[in-house]
Design an enzyme around this catalytic site. Structure first.
Site, PDB file in Angstrom:
ATOM      1  N   ARG A  67      12.309  -7.111  13.049  1.00  0.00           N
ATOM      2  CA  ARG A  67      12.201  -7.300  11.636  1.00  0.00           C
ATOM      3  C   ARG A  67      13.303  -6.767  11.009  1.00  0.00           C
ATOM      4  NH1 ARG A  67       7.506  -3.583  10.066  1.00  0.00           N
ATOM      5  NH2 ARG A  67       7.649  -4.638   8.110  1.00  0.00           N
ATOM      6  N   ASN A  98       7.485  -2.821  -0.197  1.00  0.00           N
ATOM      7  CA  ASN A  98       8.023  -3.252   0.787  1.00  0.00           C
ATOM      8  C   ASN A  98       9.459  -2.524   1.262  1.00  0.00           C
ATOM      9  OD1 ASN A  98       6.479  -5.492   0.229  1.00  0.00           O
ATOM     10  ND2 ASN A  98       7.938  -6.769  -0.777  1.00  0.00           N
ATOM     11  N   ASP A 100      12.203  -3.883   2.652  1.00  0.00           N
ATOM     12  CA  ASP A 100      13.235  -4.759   2.938  1.00  0.00           C
ATOM     13  C   ASP A 100      14.397  -4.782   2.122  1.00  0.00           C
ATOM     14  OD1 ASP A 100      12.182  -6.463   0.507  1.00  0.00           O
ATOM     15  OD2 ASP A 100      10.840  -7.654   1.694  1.00  0.00           O
ATOM     16  N   HIS A 115       6.793   3.047   0.407  1.00  0.00           N
ATOM     17  CA  HIS A 115       6.699   2.954   1.886  1.00  0.00           C
ATOM     18  C   HIS A 115       8.181   2.984   2.723  1.00  0.00           C
ATOM     19  CE1 HIS A 115       2.366   0.922   1.517  1.00  0.00           C
ATOM     20  NE2 HIS A 115       2.489   2.092   1.297  1.00  0.00           N
ATOM     21  N   THR A 183       0.662  -8.521  -3.323  1.00  0.00           N
ATOM     22  CA  THR A 183       0.000  -7.728  -2.565  1.00  0.00           C
ATOM     23  C   THR A 183      -1.443  -7.647  -2.531  1.00  0.00           C
ATOM     24  OG1 THR A 183      -0.436  -5.213  -2.419  1.00  0.00           O
ATOM     25  CG2 THR A 183       0.077  -6.090  -4.484  1.00  0.00           C
ATOM     26  N   SER A 184      -1.939  -7.498  -1.359  1.00  0.00           N
ATOM     27  CA  SER A 184      -3.489  -7.690  -0.896  1.00  0.00           C
ATOM     28  C   SER A 184      -4.455  -6.372  -1.731  1.00  0.00           C
ATOM     29  CB  SER A 184      -3.866  -7.598   0.267  1.00  0.00           C
ATOM     30  OG  SER A 184      -3.338  -6.594   0.882  1.00  0.00           O
TER      31      SER A 184
HETATM   32  C1  BJW Z   1       1.647 -14.230  -1.874  1.00  0.00           C
HETATM   33  C2  BJW Z   1       2.497 -14.819  -1.227  1.00  0.00           C
HETATM   34  C3  BJW Z   1       3.547 -15.518  -1.993  1.00  0.00           C
HETATM   35  C4  BJW Z   1       1.146 -14.162   0.265  1.00  0.00           C
HETATM   36  N1  BJW Z   1       3.445 -15.375  -3.479  1.00  0.00           N
HETATM   37  N2  BJW Z   1       1.554 -13.944  -2.957  1.00  0.00           N
HETATM   38  C5  BJW Z   1      -8.623   5.580   7.626  1.00  0.00           C
HETATM   39  C6  BJW Z   1      -7.647   6.069   8.839  1.00  0.00           C
HETATM   40  C7  BJW Z   1      -6.504   6.183   8.306  1.00  0.00           C
HETATM   41  C8  BJW Z   1      -5.974   5.991   7.213  1.00  0.00           C
HETATM   42  C9  BJW Z   1      -6.913   5.589   5.992  1.00  0.00           C
HETATM   43  C10 BJW Z   1      -8.123   5.046   6.488  1.00  0.00           C
HETATM   44  N3  BJW Z   1      -8.749   4.833   5.399  1.00  0.00           N
HETATM   45  C11 BJW Z   1      -7.734   4.708   4.353  1.00  0.00           C
HETATM   46  C12 BJW Z   1      -6.675   5.260   4.737  1.00  0.00           C
HETATM   47  C13 BJW Z   1      -5.557   5.330   3.986  1.00  0.00           C
HETATM   48  C14 BJW Z   1      -4.432   4.301   4.504  1.00  0.00           C
HETATM   49  C15 BJW Z   1      -5.245   2.984   3.978  1.00  0.00           C
HETATM   50  O1  BJW Z   1      -5.109   2.364   2.848  1.00  0.00           O
HETATM   51  N4  BJW Z   1      -5.801   2.417   5.043  1.00  0.00           N
HETATM   52  C16 BJW Z   1      -6.269   0.783   4.639  1.00  0.00           C
HETATM   53  C17 BJW Z   1      -5.673  -0.221   5.561  1.00  0.00           C
HETATM   54  C18 BJW Z   1      -7.743   1.087   5.051  1.00  0.00           C
HETATM   55  N5  BJW Z   1      -3.321   4.558   3.588  1.00  0.00           N
HETATM   56  C19 BJW Z   1      -2.511   5.472   4.509  1.00  0.00           C
HETATM   57  O2  BJW Z   1      -2.481   5.984   5.570  1.00  0.00           O
HETATM   58  C20 BJW Z   1      -1.096   5.964   3.259  1.00  0.00           C
HETATM   59  N6  BJW Z   1      -0.956   7.153   3.221  1.00  0.00           N
HETATM   60  C21 BJW Z   1      -1.887   8.106   2.975  1.00  0.00           C
HETATM   61  O3  BJW Z   1      -3.021   7.753   2.536  1.00  0.00           O
HETATM   62  O4  BJW Z   1      -1.622   9.485   2.999  1.00  0.00           O
HETATM   63  C22 BJW Z   1      -2.448  10.275   2.829  1.00  0.00           C
HETATM   64  C23 BJW Z   1      -1.823  11.737   3.077  1.00  0.00           C
HETATM   65  C24 BJW Z   1      -1.691  12.654   1.915  1.00  0.00           C
HETATM   66  C25 BJW Z   1      -1.253  13.836   2.151  1.00  0.00           C
HETATM   67  C26 BJW Z   1      -0.748  14.154   3.673  1.00  0.00           C
HETATM   68  C27 BJW Z   1      -0.924  13.315   4.561  1.00  0.00           C
HETATM   69  C28 BJW Z   1      -1.326  11.962   4.412  1.00  0.00           C
HETATM   70  C29 BJW Z   1       0.280   5.191   3.977  1.00  0.00           C
HETATM   71  C30 BJW Z   1       0.010   3.842   4.124  1.00  0.00           C
HETATM   72  C31 BJW Z   1       1.126   3.402   4.759  1.00  0.00           C
HETATM   73  C32 BJW Z   1       1.401   1.618   5.006  1.00  0.00           C
HETATM   74  N7  BJW Z   1       2.271   1.508   5.834  1.00  0.00           N
HETATM   75  C33 BJW Z   1       2.574  -0.189   5.908  1.00  0.00           C
HETATM   76  C34 BJW Z   1       3.583  -0.272   7.054  1.00  0.00           C
HETATM   77  C35 BJW Z   1       4.966   0.380   6.520  1.00  0.00           C
HETATM   78  C36 BJW Z   1       6.304   0.017   7.051  1.00  0.00           C
HETATM   79  C37 BJW Z   1       6.312  -1.455   7.597  1.00  0.00           C
HETATM   80  O5  BJW Z   1       6.386  -2.319   6.871  1.00  0.00           O
HETATM   81  O6  BJW Z   1       6.308  -1.549   8.935  1.00  0.00           O
HETATM   82  O7  BJW Z   1       2.914  -0.717   4.693  1.00  0.00           O
HETATM   83  S1  BJW Z   1       1.058  -1.060   6.350  1.00  0.00           S
HETATM   84  C38 BJW Z   1       1.772  -2.502   5.450  1.00  0.00           C
HETATM   85  O8  BJW Z   1       0.531  -2.531   4.548  1.00  0.00           O
HETATM   86  C39 BJW Z   1       2.913  -2.146   4.911  1.00  0.00           C
HETATM   87  C40 BJW Z   1       2.713  -2.455   3.507  1.00  0.00           C
HETATM   88  O9  BJW Z   1       3.645  -2.186   2.621  1.00  0.00           O
HETATM   89  C41 BJW Z   1       1.208  -2.462   3.046  1.00  0.00           C
HETATM   90  C42 BJW Z   1       0.884  -3.245   2.063  1.00  0.00           C
HETATM   91  O10 BJW Z   1       0.548  -4.501   2.334  1.00  0.00           O
HETATM   92  P1  BJW Z   1       1.041  -5.784   1.260  1.00  0.00           P
HETATM   93  O11 BJW Z   1       2.387  -5.678   0.654  1.00  0.00           O
HETATM   94  O12 BJW Z   1      -0.372  -5.683   0.274  1.00  0.00           O
HETATM   95  O13 BJW Z   1       0.802  -7.007   2.206  1.00  0.00           O
HETATM   96  P2  BJW Z   1      -0.466  -7.912   2.604  1.00  0.00           P
HETATM   97  O14 BJW Z   1      -0.082  -8.561   3.619  1.00  0.00           O
HETATM   98  O15 BJW Z   1      -1.548  -6.989   2.911  1.00  0.00           O
HETATM   99  O16 BJW Z   1      -0.628  -8.765   1.451  1.00  0.00           O
HETATM  100  C43 BJW Z   1       0.042  -9.980   1.030  1.00  0.00           C
HETATM  101  C44 BJW Z   1      -0.217 -10.554  -0.201  1.00  0.00           C
HETATM  102  O17 BJW Z   1       0.457 -11.517  -0.514  1.00  0.00           O
HETATM  103  C45 BJW Z   1      -1.773 -11.230   0.020  1.00  0.00           C
HETATM  104  O18 BJW Z   1      -2.638 -10.949  -1.011  1.00  0.00           O
HETATM  105  C46 BJW Z   1      -1.391 -12.773  -0.009  1.00  0.00           C
HETATM  106  O19 BJW Z   1      -2.320 -13.783  -0.544  1.00  0.00           O
HETATM  107  C47 BJW Z   1      -0.061 -12.683  -1.077  1.00  0.00           C
HETATM  108  N8  BJW Z   1       0.866 -13.597  -0.874  1.00  0.00           N
HETATM  109  N9  BJW Z   1       2.316 -15.214   0.111  1.00  0.00           N
HETATM  110  C48 BJW Z   1       2.611 -14.476  -3.944  1.00  0.00           C
HETATM  111  N10 BJW Z   1       4.423 -16.673  -1.576  1.00  0.00           N
END
Ligand code: BJW
Ligand code: ZN
Length: 240
Positions: A67, A98, A100, A115, A183-184
């Site tokens: 990546r 992001n 990136d 993140h 973002t979703s």
């Molecule tokens: C367009 C387009 C175009 C397409 N134009 N639009 C159960 C178990 C464990 C944890 C949890 C749980 N339930 C809830 C949690 C919390 C968890 C969470 O939310 N999980 C859910 C999935 C259920 N969150 C966490 O764990 C976070 N930490 C936390 O809560 O800590 C608590 C804590 C407190 C104190 C001490 C200890 C802990 C951390 C979250 C980390 C997320 N990490 C990732 C990977 C990061 C690195 C990497 O990139 O490799 O981050 S996951 C991934 O999702 C990445 C992204 O930043 C993140 C968000 O995704 P994003 O950006 O929204 O992308 P998509 O693909 O989802 O959406 C794209 C959108 O674009 C879509 O809507 C399309 O329609 C649109 N689109 N093309 C305009 N051209």
């Protein structure tokens, strides 16, 4: 209605963007969810948790290296550039999920990486943290202290960098307008930022090719791509 919204946007002093993978999709960087998303091909629990990393650090590192190369070869698109241009007219902050670095490469000066960053590494044990400047001779790379280095990104179950998160909450709660792009809003706590802005009376705009669970809470939800919609939107905001 459009007149009222564009009037509010032109009058807004502080504008906050909340961005996700969708803004970089037109730069050739895959999103996570959706039909071509990374999570269709890979299991997030095998790649984006600390347990997965300790189970198979080489596999996780190979995924990040692939990546990282793709990101280094990519360029900011007109969506990133439009946000950077808006700084000539408004106080702009970018709260991005992001990793990136494309907002910074487009010229945005106030970017909060919720993140982390794919171009930074940190030690799993000691305080070492640095930018990646060259390729690695082995994967996983090792720290001077002998322990494994990891990408400086936030995985599921990990806390966001506290200073970044605190600033993001303050900026979201005090902006005049928030523009949520690509973002979703599936991942917490980043998905709370639009809630804070709305609670504080900000004008809310969404740019996304698909609907999200917050689309109906927006003052305006543009069903369009970021690279197409943002230059137009910024043109309207900066046109006095
Ligand atoms: C367009 C387009 C175009 C397409 N134009 N639009 C159960 C178990 C464990 C944890 C949890 C749980 N339930 C809830 C949690 C919390 C968890 C969470 O939310 N999980 C859910 C999935 C259920 N969150 C966490 O764990 C976070 N930490 C936390 O809560 O800590 C608590 C804590 C407190 C104190 C001490 C200890 C802990 C951390 C979250 C980390 C997320 N990490 C990732 C990977 C990061 C690195 C990497 O990139 O490799 O981050 S996951 C991934 O999702 C990445 C992204 O930043 C993140 C968000 O995704 P994003 O950006 O929204 O992308 P998509 O693909 O989802 O959406 C794209 C959108 O674009 C879509 O809507 C399309 O329609 C649109 N689109 N093309 C305009 N051209
Ligand atoms: Zn170390």
């Amino acid at each position: 209605m459009w007149d009222t919204i564009s009037d509010k946007l032109r009058k807004a002093e502080k504008i906050v963007f909340v961005t996700g993978a969708g803004i970089s999709q037109e730069s050739g960087i895959p999103t996570f969810r959706g039909k071509d998303g990374l999570w269709r091909k890979y299991d997030p629990m095998k790649l984006a948790t600390i347990d997965a990393f300790y189970e198979d650090p080489k596999l996780v590192w190979e995924w990040y290296e692939e990546r990282r190369q793709n990101i280094l070869n990519a360029s900011p698109n007109p969506g990133h550039v439009a946000i950077a241009e808006l700084e000539k007219y408004k106080k702009v902050s970018v709260l991005t999920q992001n990793i990136d670095g494309l907002h910074q490469r487009a010229g945005s000066s106030s970017v909060y990486e919720l993140h982390g960053s794919i171009i930074t590494i940190k030690c799993t044990i000691c305080d070492f943290k640095n930018k990646i400047t060259a390729g690695f001779s082995q994967l996983p790379p090792l720290c001077k202290c002998g322990n494994i280095l990891r990408p400086d990104v936030v995985w599921f179950g990990e806390a966001l960098p506290q200073d970044v998160w605190e600033s993001a909450m303050i900026l979201a709660s005090s902006c005049d307008a928030m523009i949520v792009v690509g973002t979703s809003l599936a991942v917490s706590p980043a998905n709370l930022l639009p809630v804070y802005a709305k609670q504080n009376g900000a004008t809310m705009i969404e740019v996304n090719v698909e609907q999200t669970h917050m689309s109906s809470s927006m003052d305006l939800s543009l069903r369009a791509s970021a690279a197409k919609a943002l230059p137009e939107l910024v043109g309207i905001i900066s046109h006095f």
